[in-house]
Design an enzyme around this catalytic site. Structure first.
Site, mmCIF file in Angstrom:
data_model
loop_
_atom_site.group_PDB
_atom_site.id
_atom_site.type_symbol
_atom_site.label_atom_id
_atom_site.label_comp_id
_atom_site.label_asym_id
_atom_site.label_seq_id
_atom_site.Cartn_x
_atom_site.Cartn_y
_atom_site.Cartn_z
ATOM 1 N N HIS A 194 0.824 -1.212 0.000
ATOM 2 C CA HIS A 194 0.000 0.000 0.000
ATOM 3 C C HIS A 194 0.851 1.252 0.000
ATOM 4 O O HIS A 194 0.453 2.284 -0.513
ATOM 5 C CB HIS A 194 -1.007 -0.031 1.160
ATOM 6 C CG HIS A 194 -2.147 -0.949 0.861
ATOM 7 N ND1 HIS A 194 -2.177 -2.247 1.276
ATOM 8 C CD2 HIS A 194 -3.251 -0.757 0.097
ATOM 9 C CE1 HIS A 194 -3.264 -2.821 0.810
ATOM 10 N NE2 HIS A 194 -3.941 -1.946 0.092
ATOM 11 N N ARG A 337 -15.439 1.704 -1.280
ATOM 12 C CA ARG A 337 -15.151 0.419 -0.653
ATOM 13 C C ARG A 337 -15.226 0.561 0.859
ATOM 14 O O ARG A 337 -14.708 1.512 1.436
ATOM 15 C CB ARG A 337 -13.752 -0.060 -1.046
ATOM 16 C CG ARG A 337 -13.427 -1.407 -0.416
ATOM 17 C CD ARG A 337 -12.138 -1.971 -0.916
ATOM 18 N NE ARG A 337 -10.994 -1.275 -0.379
ATOM 19 C CZ ARG A 337 -9.739 -1.566 -0.704
ATOM 20 N NH1 ARG A 337 -9.492 -2.501 -1.602
ATOM 21 N NH2 ARG A 337 -8.742 -0.917 -0.170
ATOM 22 N N GLU A 435 -10.717 -11.075 -4.627
ATOM 23 C CA GLU A 435 -9.282 -10.922 -4.386
ATOM 24 C C GLU A 435 -8.693 -12.095 -3.607
ATOM 25 O O GLU A 435 -7.545 -12.074 -3.203
ATOM 26 C CB GLU A 435 -8.969 -9.586 -3.708
ATOM 27 C CG GLU A 435 -9.846 -9.210 -2.546
ATOM 28 C CD GLU A 435 -9.567 -7.792 -2.025
ATOM 29 O OE1 GLU A 435 -8.606 -7.144 -2.457
ATOM 30 O OE2 GLU A 435 -10.328 -7.343 -1.155
ATOM 31 N N ASN A 458 -4.141 -7.086 -6.738
ATOM 32 C CA ASN A 458 -2.995 -6.995 -5.814
ATOM 33 C C ASN A 458 -3.057 -8.124 -4.788
ATOM 34 O O ASN A 458 -2.075 -8.813 -4.536
ATOM 35 C CB ASN A 458 -2.998 -5.657 -5.066
ATOM 36 C CG ASN A 458 -3.068 -4.492 -6.011
ATOM 37 O OD1 ASN A 458 -2.658 -4.614 -7.157
ATOM 38 N ND2 ASN A 458 -3.584 -3.367 -5.559
ATOM 39 N N ASP A 459 -4.237 -8.281 -4.208
ATOM 40 C CA ASP A 459 -4.382 -9.353 -3.225
ATOM 41 C C ASP A 459 -4.565 -10.705 -3.893
ATOM 42 O O ASP A 459 -4.100 -11.714 -3.382
ATOM 43 C CB ASP A 459 -5.558 -9.058 -2.291
ATOM 44 C CG ASP A 459 -5.149 -8.094 -1.201
ATOM 45 O OD1 ASP A 459 -4.072 -8.289 -0.625
ATOM 46 O OD2 ASP A 459 -5.885 -7.123 -0.952
ATOM 47 N N CYS A 506 -9.632 -3.490 -10.330
ATOM 48 C CA CYS A 506 -9.214 -2.249 -9.667
ATOM 49 C C CYS A 506 -7.850 -2.394 -9.008
ATOM 50 O O CYS A 506 -7.373 -1.483 -8.350
ATOM 51 C CB CYS A 506 -10.255 -1.786 -8.658
ATOM 52 S SG CYS A 506 -10.499 -2.953 -7.312
HETATM 53 C C1 PEP Z 1 -6.363 -5.165 -4.596
HETATM 54 O O1 PEP Z 1 -6.142 -5.977 -3.701
HETATM 55 O O2 PEP Z 1 -6.064 -5.339 -5.791
HETATM 56 C C2 PEP Z 1 -7.032 -3.888 -4.288
HETATM 57 C C3 PEP Z 1 -7.429 -3.070 -5.231
HETATM 58 O O3 PEP Z 1 -7.164 -3.562 -2.986
HETATM 59 P P1 PEP Z 1 -5.965 -3.059 -2.079
HETATM 60 O O4 PEP Z 1 -4.765 -2.824 -2.947
HETATM 61 O O5 PEP Z 1 -6.408 -1.815 -1.392
HETATM 62 O O6 PEP Z 1 -5.773 -4.205 -1.137
HETATM 63 MG MG MG Z 2 -7.103 -5.753 -1.804
#
Ligand code: PEP
Ligand code: MG
Length: 575
Positions: A194, A337, A435, A458-459, A506
């Site tokens: 993050h 979110r 995710e 990402n997750d 996203c």
């Molecule tokens: C993700 O996990 O891709 C996502 C958009 O959420 P974050 O990066 O805030 O965990």
């Molecule tokens: Mg995420």
């Protein structure tokens, strides 16, 4: 002496500037009791260190006049005041004299006392100032420990500051939104931590995972950050500086040319409309969203409203923030979110899963365990839905029961608002993030109970490949092109298509222009990314033909070998 360090490229572009060392590590110093005869010498050593820091701050202050942001002036000013404050300094001297503590120990003890008093303060702004006390104390400790800061030789509009840190939390990085920095580099961190995501949202060049940068670089060193290649050059000579100034101008020129795409229609060569949405962390980010004319907000990470503070924002504060975004986007969709804390985004009083926070009480799991906190946020979101096209997005869902519980709580929040005659959109759409591999592989309840899906790559990558996204030791294994990841994404897009549910991506993959054609070929029509990435992705879309891509990508997805897949993708991107 000039040297180069290599890390992970996090945010494109080139920054040239002077190093500003930042530390948030726990202050660990040796503790010893001094013999009486050296006590006065110790006090003098402490005074000398304070004097050195005072001189550093005076020089900084003089420099800040020369075109640096006023925020920086205020920051130096505050540090000067703390340095002059007897509560910290006189009391430290007293501890050295009366308890015979070494200066470092005395200073840290006194700092802890002062910081504890700050925790009692009601006023949130004042309470926040304890971070400044810690930073100032670190400065003095550095001098005491024999690492005096080397002051920048030249500061001005041309060569501003580059933050150098061992590690930064997303909360630390968020504070940089207030300052105008040229770039930043850290020893730790992966490209989709993050911290890196917030860095990208600042649209300043950044490199993370440099291992020893914080130890090797001195305050004021001249640095070049190549955020596109993941390279940091320390102490470059004039020839290299010239070369990079040229590259920086070229990069800036290319970026400004892309701005011409602002009003062009986002559609492929064969006429397929593609929605380019934006990710934001704070309501003020919508200024940037409007600059790039994004079709809406695809992800508002609300947890950033909860960081850097000891209390939780109440319903009214949250409502005002969400309403500002809803109104600001003037009828365009705003996907908010619900709180995604835990993992690398720790609240001061939030969930702590000691052994493995990424697998612990994070996101919706935490919200369902704290229904009052969740209901407060849901009411605020619902109330904001009266002022724009607000949609609710739930992070980290894994199974039907969590979806059901969430929907029950949303209904409860609605009921509470109805009882008070507060207006909201009864038909507000509720979506779920995909995710976690389990969710992608068992989509049934998601398709049945929700209105839309958003893939958090990402997750999804972190959990599919068992790679902690914040751990730079395994960052090289974090691979968006792993066939398993691609199949989960493609499967989710196709299942959504068949069920008539809109699906977006996203995660960071959506903003990576090298992956745009791959995602288009998988059938993706909604991309949500940081505003700074919108034009580059749009440029790719305008040059692509989805019918052709669909054929090629379907073939690619059969490959089990990531290396082959990468070669095929290079070919797809080449023309
Ligand atoms: C993700 O996990 O891709 C996502 C958009 O959420 P974050 O990066 O805030 O965990
Ligand atoms: Mg995420």
């Amino acid at each position: 002496m000039s040297f180069t360090l290599h890390g992970h490229a996090v945010s494109n572009g080139i920054a040239i500037g002077h190093a500003h060392l930042v530390s948030h590590a726990t202050l660990e110093v040796s503790h010893f009791v001094l013999p009486s005869r050296v006590i006065e010498e110790e006090v003098l050593r402490f005074d000398a260190a304070v004097g050195v820091v005072k001189a550093e701050l005076d020089v900084l202050m003089a420099d800040t006049g020369a075109g640096n942001p006023t925020e920086l002036t205020a920051f130096v000013d505050l540090h000067q005041m703390i340095l002059a404050d007897p509560t910290l300094m006189d009391a430290t001297r007293a501890l050295i004299r009366e308890r015979r503590c070494n200066a470092e120990w005395a200073l840290v003890q006194q700092m802890e006392q002062v910081v504890a008093q700050f925790d009692q303060i009601e006023d949130a702004y004042l309470r926040e100032r304890k971070a400044d006390i810690v930073q100032l104390v670190e400065r003095v400790l550095k001098v005491l420990l024999g690492h005096p800061g080397h002051l920048p030789q030249r500061r001005g509009r041309e060569e501003p500051l580059i933050v150098v840190a061992h590690d930064l939390s997303p909360a630390d990085t968020l504070q940089f939104k207030q300052l105008k920095l040229a770039g930043f580099v850290t020893d730790l961190g992966g490209a989709t931590s993050h911290t890196a995501i917030v860095a990208r949202s600042l649209a300043i060049p950044a490199v993370v995972g440099l291992h020893h940068a914080r130890a090797l670089i001195r305050e004021g060193d001249m640095l070049i950050v190549d955020g596109t290649r993941g390279v940091l050059i320390v102490g470059p000579d004039e020839r290299i500086l010239e070369e990079y100034r040229l590259r920086r101008s070229e990069f800036d020129l290319d970026r400004s040319k892309l701005k011409l795409l602002k009003n062009s229609h986002s559609a492929t060569l064969d006429g397929q409309e593609i929605a380019l949405l934006a990710n934001i962390e704070l309501p003020q980010d919508i200024a940037q969203v409007k600059e790039v004319n994004a079709a809406g907000i695809g992800l508002f990470r609300t947890e950033f409203l909860f960081l850097n503070r000891d209390d939780m924002p109440d319903e009214e504060e949250q409502f005002l923030a969400y309403r500002a975004v809803a109104e600001g986007m003037a009828g365009r969709p705003v996907t908010i979110r619900t709180l995604d804390v835990g993992g690398d985004k720790a609240l001061r009083d939030g969930p702590r899963s000691a052994s493995n926070p990424a697998l612990g009480l994070r996101a919706i799991r935490y919200c369902l365990s704290e229904p009052q906190l969740f209901l407060t946020q849901l009411r605020a979101l619902l109330r904001a839905s009266h002022y724009g096209q607000v949609r609710v997005l739930i992070p980290m869902l894994t199974q039907a029961q969590e979806i059901n519980q969430t929907l029950v709580l949303i209904e409860q929040a609605k009921e509470m608002l109805r009882a008070k005659n507060q207006p909201f959109n009864e038909a507000i759409e509720v979506g779920g993030m995909i995710e976690i591999p389990a969710a992608a592989l068992a989509l049934g309840p998601f398709l049945e109970k929700l209105d839309f899906l958003s893939i958090g790559t990402n997750d999804l990558i972190q959990y599919t490949l068992a790679i902690d996204r914040t751990d730079e030791a395994v960052a090289h294994l974090y691979d968006p092109l792993h066939p398993a990841v691609l199949r989960l994404i493609a499967h989710t897009i196709h299942a959504g298509e068949r069920a008539g549910l809109p699906v977006s991506v996203c995660g960071e993959m959506a903003g990576d222009a090298h992956l745009t054609r791959l995602l288009l070929g998988m059938g993706l029509r909604h991309f949500s990314m940081h505003p700074a990435q919108v034009f580059e992705v749009k440029q790719q879309i305008l040059r692509s033909d989805v019918a052709d891509l669909k054929r090629k990508v379907t073939r690619m997805l059969k490959a089990d070998d990531a290396v082959k897949l990468r070669a095929q993708l290079d070919k797809v991107n080449a023309n």
